[in-house]
Design an enzyme around this catalytic site. Structure first.
Site, PDB file in Angstrom:
ATOM      1  N   CYS A  99       0.843  -1.190   0.000  1.00  0.00           N
ATOM      2  CA  CYS A  99       0.000   0.000   0.000  1.00  0.00           C
ATOM      3  C   CYS A  99       0.881   1.243   0.000  1.00  0.00           C
ATOM      4  CB  CYS A  99      -0.910  -0.027   1.225  1.00  0.00           C
ATOM      5  SG  CYS A  99      -1.930   1.460   1.402  1.00  0.00           S
ATOM      6  N   CYS A 102       0.196   3.272   3.604  1.00  0.00           N
ATOM      7  CA  CYS A 102       0.660   2.804   4.913  1.00  0.00           C
ATOM      8  C   CYS A 102       1.809   1.799   4.835  1.00  0.00           C
ATOM      9  CB  CYS A 102      -0.491   2.225   5.726  1.00  0.00           C
ATOM     10  SG  CYS A 102      -1.120   0.630   5.150  1.00  0.00           S
ATOM     11  N   CYS A 122      -1.675 -10.381  -7.584  1.00  0.00           N
ATOM     12  CA  CYS A 122      -2.110 -11.493  -6.746  1.00  0.00           C
ATOM     13  C   CYS A 122      -2.070 -11.001  -5.297  1.00  0.00           C
ATOM     14  CB  CYS A 122      -1.169 -12.675  -6.980  1.00  0.00           C
ATOM     15  SG  CYS A 122      -1.678 -14.188  -6.181  1.00  0.00           S
TER      16      CYS A 122
END
Length: 134
Positions: A99, A102, A122
């Protein structure tokens, strides 16, 4: 990734309080959930998949496909939502996806997906939340 300044940061104790033990293992320790174990693998409604760690929208359901691998797979993330790093663990060279907000580990991207991108993101289902389109 450890030296990167992410928009959302938490202490280890805060991450442990926010995430389930399985989510913590996957998202903070770069683990992998058991294939076929997450209900989001079978999610087919229109909507958005977001990071379980910070709620950043990551993938639209229209780009989700069945890869047969046992993990939710997508053609392409939302622009700017994920970052990639080289993962050399387990004697392999893979591209890790995390991400961008974060830094949580999400999964890996492979060059064996269907058109139009030819990519297969995936993603561990436990790293995702799903919000159906109203």
């Amino acid at each position: 990734m450890d030296t990167h300044a992410f928009k959302v940061t938490r202490t280890d104790a805060e991450w442990r309080a926010k995430l389930t033990p399985e989510q913590y293992q996957v998202m903070r320790n770069h683990g992998t959930e058991r294939p076929g174990s997450c209900a989001l693998l079978y999610e087919k409604r229109a909507g958005t998949f977001s990071c379980a760690g910070c709620d950043t929208p990551l993938f639209e359901s229209k780009l989700k496909f069945e890869s047969g691998t046992g993990w939710p797979s997508f053609n392409d993330p939302l622009p700017g939502s994920v970052e990639e790093t080289v993962d050399r663990s387990y004697g392999m060279v893979r591209t890790e996806v995390h991400c961008a907000t974060c830094g949580s580990h999400l999964g890996h991207v492979f060059p064996d997906g269907p058109p139009p991108t030819g990519l297969r993101y995936c993603i561990n289902g436990v790293a995702l939340n799903f919000t159906p389109t109203a």
